[in-house]
Design an enzyme around this catalytic site. Sequence first.
Site, PDB file in Angstrom:
ATOM      1  N   GLU A   1       6.239   6.234  -2.340  1.00 58.27           N
ATOM      2  CA  GLU A   1       5.014   5.481  -2.052  1.00 58.27           C
ATOM      3  C   GLU A   1       3.814   6.197  -2.677  1.00 58.27           C
ATOM      4  OE1 GLU A   1       4.431   4.908   2.156  1.00 58.27           O
ATOM      5  OE2 GLU A   1       2.794   3.487   1.834  1.00 58.27           O
TER       6      GLU A   1
ATOM      7  N   GLU B   1      13.506   2.755   5.308  1.00 50.01           N
ATOM      8  CA  GLU B   1      12.670   3.918   5.635  1.00 50.01           C
ATOM      9  C   GLU B   1      13.339   4.648   6.777  1.00 50.01           C
ATOM     10  OE1 GLU B   1       8.410   3.605   6.143  1.00 50.01           O
ATOM     11  OE2 GLU B   1       8.290   2.017   4.632  1.00 50.01           O
TER      12      GLU B   1
ATOM     13  N   ASN C   1       6.042  -5.310   4.071  1.00 57.11           N
ATOM     14  CA  ASN C   1       6.456  -4.045   4.674  1.00 57.11           C
ATOM     15  C   ASN C   1       5.875  -3.961   6.083  1.00 57.11           C
ATOM     16  OD1 ASN C   1       7.245  -1.009   4.587  1.00 57.11           O
ATOM     17  ND2 ASN C   1       5.074  -0.966   5.143  1.00 57.11           N
ATOM     18  N   GLU C   2       6.729  -3.712   7.043  1.00 56.72           N
ATOM     19  CA  GLU C   2       6.285  -3.559   8.439  1.00 56.72           C
ATOM     20  C   GLU C   2       5.215  -4.615   8.754  1.00 56.72           C
ATOM     21  OE1 GLU C   2       5.475   0.542   9.464  1.00 56.72           O
ATOM     22  OE2 GLU C   2       7.518   1.138   8.946  1.00 56.72           O
TER      23      GLU C   2
ATOM     24  N   GLN D   1      10.353  10.611   2.194  1.00 58.96           N
ATOM     25  CA  GLN D   1      10.192   9.987   0.894  1.00 58.96           C
ATOM     26  C   GLN D   1      10.630  10.976  -0.179  1.00 58.96           C
ATOM     27  OE1 GLN D   1       6.400   8.149   0.200  1.00 58.96           O
ATOM     28  NE2 GLN D   1       6.317   7.203   2.217  1.00 58.96           N
TER      29      GLN D   1
ATOM     30  N   TYR E   1      12.364   6.326  12.021  1.00 57.33           N
ATOM     31  CA  TYR E   1      12.130   7.746  11.731  1.00 57.33           C
ATOM     32  C   TYR E   1      12.584   8.605  12.898  1.00 57.33           C
ATOM     33  CZ  TYR E   1       9.301   6.537   7.654  1.00 57.33           C
ATOM     34  OH  TYR E   1       8.888   6.085   6.423  1.00 57.33           O
TER      35      TYR E   1
END
Length: 548
Positions: free
Chosen positions: A72, A352, A217-218, A401, A297
Amino acid sequence: MVFLHSRATRFIRSLAFARNVLFRTRAHALAVLVIMLAIAAPLASAQRIQLSLDATKPGAKIDRNLFGQFAEHLGHGIYDGIWVGPDSSIPNTRGIRNDVVAALKAIKVPNVRWPGGCFADEYHWRKGIGPQRTVTLNPNWGGVIEPNTFGTHEFMDFLDQIGAQAYVSVNVGSGTPQEAAEWLEYLTTAQPTTLAKERGANGHPSPYTINFLGIGNESWDCGGNMTPDYYLSQLKIYSRFVRNFNPAQQDKQQMLKIAVGPGGAEPRWTEWTDTIMKAYQAHTWSWDINGLSMHSYTVGHWPPSYASTGFGETEFAQILKYTLEMEDLVTKYSAIMDKYDPQKKVALVVDEWGAWYAPLPGSNPGFLVQQNSLRDAILAALNLNIFARHADRVRMANIAQMINVLQAMILTEKEKMALTPTYHVYKMYVPFQDATFIPVTFDAGKYSHGDITLPRIDAIAAQDASGKVWLALTNVDPNQPAEIDVSLNGITAKSAVGETLTAPKVDSVNTFEQPNAVAPKPGSAKVDGGKLSVKLDPKSVTVLSLEP
Ligand code: AHR
């Protein structure tokens, strides 16, 4: 096992006899109990773990895209991490760091998701093409200047250099379907449209191959805080109009469209997943999806507060406990998907995931800078194993990432580069890319620390295209080695060779000064009478190939 059991029983009986004869008082009895436990503990930990591999019952293909990366526009992930510019004194090819490219080629990165993340829903692609780039801001990540010098062509050049496929996330939050559709036309059409000519003028006359398209995204949060129904209406529009025109991608290699999916275990994400998958079940010719994204996460709690260095066994055990929740999430969302898509046409795409710790002291908190320790290597292996066990549904995953951000493969500082413990796991796991899953059954045993108890070992196995069988073993216990006996069904092997990754401490890291503090070491094991015997170091990841 029987032998061990009776031996242990006899041992404990003899201690009990000794206790009766020698000690009469309560205090004495208590003291003996303490001694008994102290003697019995190593006996229990020395117990061998039995694994059984059955190559006669192959499972799903472990899609190479499970080993995907996420890059990103965030902190030093792109700028300094990949892009230094053609005039830099750091060796580069057309502005892209040569050291980073060589390191990424070695782990055979299958795909890279770009340009975000939250950044994607504020990205306007036209600002990143042509000789004059518009300088903008990056409000999500530190509010810093976004020079747009790394744009579409630089990303595609980077992919070409590392040999990976493109996973492009289009802007649903602050963009329009027209903007996204034009980007795809610019990227993929072979016809002489104005956009194709502009692409040619910018250095790439032939169409690009775009394998994956992320639609937002999200979108339930940083991507526009949409309701499931609102997002669904957007999804249908983007799916319909954002087309890939590349002639080579019409029948074979079609671009796969990935919808926004859940971001955790809360009920709102159950509703979200149910809404999208129910609509998918009833979808008509005019729209389609091939994947549903999931983000998860390993944080502990928000805001991220676990340190990435200088921690002890307690934090090691806590983080690994949190990370194993991935299993429940994948199981939960696979079950919802099974309800509406029993043929498993739609992949669960964990695009992610990884450890998210407190920012390193002194760093810009918006840059999400953290170190990467042996704990992260074990965490990576445990998650990759979960994905592999669900390979029939989980067909893509992207760790967050790739460089200098969160659980990175690579850390850079000016001309210096360090490969992280996580990088080494990805390298050791390369043989699992596109290999066929082989079931492994075992009783994992237990590792306990304080009030936390975790499965002590983990294992996956797979057979590659050449017929070779690979076994990945993780010993979570930081204090005890694990002795493993592996029975092999349908596999002829005389020995096993491979590598082990461990380090002196759970928080051992690689730094620019000591880049090889955590690095794999070669190892081998014997096969005797159809059984492989191997001793795993404490807190280690091992990958072995079975040699005929
Ligand atoms: O990876 C960092 C951020 O985490 C991403 O931009 C966003 O999608 C997620 O919340």
